[in-house]
Structure formats: structure tokens, C-alpha cells
Design an enzyme around this catalytic site. Structure first.
Site, PDB file in Angstrom:
ATOM      1  N   ARG A 153       4.517  -0.279   4.426  1.00  0.00           N
ATOM      2  CA  ARG A 153       3.853  -1.457   3.881  1.00  0.00           C
ATOM      3  C   ARG A 153       4.383  -2.688   4.610  1.00  0.00           C
ATOM      4  NH1 ARG A 153       5.612   1.782  -0.442  1.00  0.00           N
ATOM      5  NH2 ARG A 153       3.927   2.616  -1.759  1.00  0.00           N
ATOM      6  N   LYS A 177       8.665   0.448  -3.059  1.00  0.00           N
ATOM      7  CA  LYS A 177       8.376  -0.041  -4.404  1.00  0.00           C
ATOM      8  C   LYS A 177       9.388   0.504  -5.404  1.00  0.00           C
ATOM      9  CE  LYS A 177       3.379  -0.862  -4.111  1.00  0.00           C
ATOM     10  NZ  LYS A 177       2.063  -0.503  -4.686  1.00  0.00           N
ATOM     11  N   HIS A 248      -2.203  -3.393   5.933  1.00  0.00           N
ATOM     12  CA  HIS A 248      -2.441  -2.232   5.071  1.00  0.00           C
ATOM     13  C   HIS A 248      -3.495  -1.317   5.683  1.00  0.00           C
ATOM     14  CE1 HIS A 248      -0.959  -0.748   1.270  1.00  0.00           C
ATOM     15  NE2 HIS A 248      -2.174  -0.349   0.938  1.00  0.00           N
ATOM     16  N   ARG A 251      -1.753   0.962   7.864  1.00  0.00           N
ATOM     17  CA  ARG A 251      -1.128   2.003   7.035  1.00  0.00           C
ATOM     18  C   ARG A 251      -2.160   3.072   6.677  1.00  0.00           C
ATOM     19  NH1 ARG A 251       2.956   2.996   3.073  1.00  0.00           N
ATOM     20  NH2 ARG A 251       2.197   3.460   0.976  1.00  0.00           N
ATOM     21  N   HIS A 274       4.461   7.280  -1.649  1.00  0.00           N
ATOM     22  CA  HIS A 274       3.629   7.298  -2.847  1.00  0.00           C
ATOM     23  C   HIS A 274       4.340   8.043  -3.972  1.00  0.00           C
ATOM     24  CE1 HIS A 274      -0.332   6.807  -0.384  1.00  0.00           C
ATOM     25  NE2 HIS A 274       0.209   5.650  -0.681  1.00  0.00           N
ATOM     26  N   TYR A 283      -6.768   9.876   1.132  1.00  0.00           N
ATOM     27  CA  TYR A 283      -6.951   9.972   2.577  1.00  0.00           C
ATOM     28  C   TYR A 283      -7.647  11.263   2.992  1.00  0.00           C
ATOM     29  CZ  TYR A 283      -3.910   5.975   2.472  1.00  0.00           C
ATOM     30  OH  TYR A 283      -3.398   4.743   2.200  1.00  0.00           O
TER      31      TYR A 283
END
Length: 304
Positions: A153, A177, A248, A251, A274, A283
Site C-alpha cells: 500500500r 494495517k 493502489h 497494487r 489481507h 483478484y
């Protein structure tokens, strides 16, 4: 809110402290949740709610119905539902509600748009053939190579320190995150670009404000995500005939190309950081859509 809704001000302030200290949410999520909940509390005040115990399912549903009537997007409604659930659960755990109404809220079904991605040849045109001009040119090339080469990110990229890269093992240590740390592979082209930047470009920009930051802004401080986004947009504009994407989007492209190259879903999930495999599965749909497009264009019976 008015001077009479002190319960809401106090509850929101305490919940914000909880999100920061106990849940470690990202600054973006924190701003979004607190904006949502300030709106909820304004609505509650308008309908006469006097305290947390009166924040029942009827009030919550009325607020969400108002949001729907205002034309809020499905994704926004889903996030506001999640924010309301988290808030009422926190109030319930603190003993401020006799019963938590949050679980009674339905979640609006989201229709997720497939992200725009580059074709592999477009990614090649974006990254290859650049002739870096000065320290900022070296930096920009390294930024693009790392974004695409690792799938990190933009906030993670800007948070990288020099020591986070292991050039010998071709890996980078990334803080993602929720404060979760992970190690991601970084390809040789990205390593070479970073080495050129560190050897020739960074020393020119570095000053007392630089600290250990890997990427620097023009004034020597740590590169800001806004500047990183500008780097990507400017480079795409230079290349031409390439979809205008954000960091992004790089990414998304990296993840899609990994899957197209045979990577398994779990590995891609780990690389991207994730928390849920369901997020990564998006994806696979992107790859399937791209295959169908190729089939329509190339197969004699692919289209009417």
C-alpha cells in the site's frame, strides 16, 4: 451536536480512544468511523435520544434509512453499519446499554466493482525505458518499482525505513494495517532501483529531518502518500496510452499478475497483507474477466 448531548460527546471521545489504543485501526478507518458516528449521534439527538440506553434498533435503522434516502453508496452504507455495530458493542461492554442492538442490523450487500489494472505489457512500459533525471528521477523510478514489485500500500511504502529492506534476501519488512508486520519479496529490478536511489539520489536530498526514511520528499522529509500518488500519475501521463491509475492500482495490478503467473491465492494474500482471503479472491475475478476479454478478441468464435 448541541450542548445537551454530552453523553454522545463523552461516548464518542472514549470510543475514539478505544479504536486508537486497543484496536489499532488505521488513521483512514479512524476518520471514517468517527465521521459516521458523529452523524449517527446528530441523528439520535434530532429524534430525542437522551442517552446510550435509548440508542435502540429503531434509531439505528432510522438513521441508516435516512442515509439510504440521501443516496449513499452501498459501500458507504456497509461501512456505516459496521461503525454503528462497533459503537453499540463497545457501549454494551461498558455497561451503558442493557442489550446490544448492533447484531440486529442487516449489512447492505455490496456490489464490488472490479479494480482497474494494467496489462503486463502496460506495466512494462510504465517501468522500463525511463532515464532518471537527478535525485528525484531516481527516487521516482524506485518508488514505482517498489509499489509494483511488492504490491504494498502507498502508506506502507512511505513508512519504509532503509533497514526494512534486506537487499541480500530480496525482501522488505512492512508494517501494515492494524500494526501487523509482514515480510514481502522484492524483485531484483526494484532492488537495483533502490540501490541507485540510495547511492546517488538520497544523499543529495537528505537532511536533519530525514531520519531513517527510505524515500524522501523534495525537502528531505519522509515521502508523503500524496507525493507518491503524484509520482504515479505523472509517470503514467509521460508514458501515454496507459490507464491512469493510483498507487493502489499498481497494487491491484501486481496481485493480478501474480495470479496470472501461477501464484496461489494464499501466497498472494500473505504478500498483500489481507486479513481475509475473501478480499484476495477479488483478484481471481479480475483474472477471469481479463481471460474472457482475450478470448472475445482472439478466438474466431469469441464474439458475434
Amino acid at each position: 451536536m448541541t450542548s445537551d448531548d454530552g453523553w454522545a460527546l463523552e461516548a464518542l471521545a472514549e470510543f475514539e480512544r478505544h479504536l486508537r489504543a486497543d484496536r489499532g485501526v488505521s488513521p483512514h478507518t479512524l476518520r471514517a468511523y468517527m465521521g459516521d458516528l458523529n452523524d449517527l449521534c446528530r441523528y439520535a439527538d434530532d429524534v430525542g435520544v437522551q442517552g446510550p440506553s435509548e440508542l435502540d434498533i429503531g434509531v439505528l435503522r432510522g438513521w441508516l434509512a435516512q442515509q439510504h434516502a440521501k443516496g449513499r453508496a452501498r459501500a458507504t452504507l456497509a461501512r456505516r453499519t459496521a461503525a454503528a455495530r462497533a459503537f453499540t458493542h463497545h457501549l454494551y461492554r461498558r455497561g451503558l446499554m442493557a442489550k446490544d442492538p448492533g447484531p440486529l442490523l442487516g449489512t447492505p450487500k455490496q456490489v464490488r466493482d472490479l479494480p482497474a489494472v494494467l496489462a503486463q505489457d502496460e506495466a512494462g512500459r510504465l517501468l522500463d525505458g525511463t532515464d532518471p533525471d537527478g535525485p528525484l528521477g531516481l527516487r521516482d523510478r524506485a518508488v514505482l518499482e517498489v509499489l509494483y514489485g511488492t504490491g504494498v500500500r502507498v502508506s506502507e511504502l512511505c513508512g519504509l525505513d532503509i533497514d526494512d529492506l534486506d537487499m541480500g534476501r530480496l525482501t522488505a519488512r512492512v508494517l501494515g494495517k492494524g500494526g501487523r508486520e509482514r515480510t514481502v519479496p522484492i524483485g531484483e529490478p526494484a532492488v537495483r532501483a533502490v540501490q541507485d536511489w540510495l547511492r546517488v539520489g538520497r544523499p543529495v536530498l537528505a537532511n536533519d529531518e530525514s531520519g531513517p526514511a527510505l524515500f524522501l520528499g523534495a525537502r528531505g522529509g519522509r515521502l508523503h502518500p500524496t507525493s507518491a500518488r503524484r509520482i504515479v500519475h505523472n509517470r503514467i501521463a509521460e508514458v501515454g496510452e496507459v490507464p491512469d491509475l493510483s498507487p493502489h492500482g499498481l497494487r491491484h495490478s501486481a496481485a493480478t499478475h501474480l495470479l496470472e503467473g501461477g501464484a496461489d491465492l494464499r501466497s498472494v494474500q500473505e504478500i498483500l497483507g489481507h486479513a481475509s482471503l475473501q478480499t484476495t479472491q477479488l483478484y481471481t475475478h479480475v483474472s477471469a474477466e481479463r481471460l474472457k476479454q482475450v478470448h472475445r478478441q482472439a478466438h474466431p468464435r469469441g464474439s458475434d
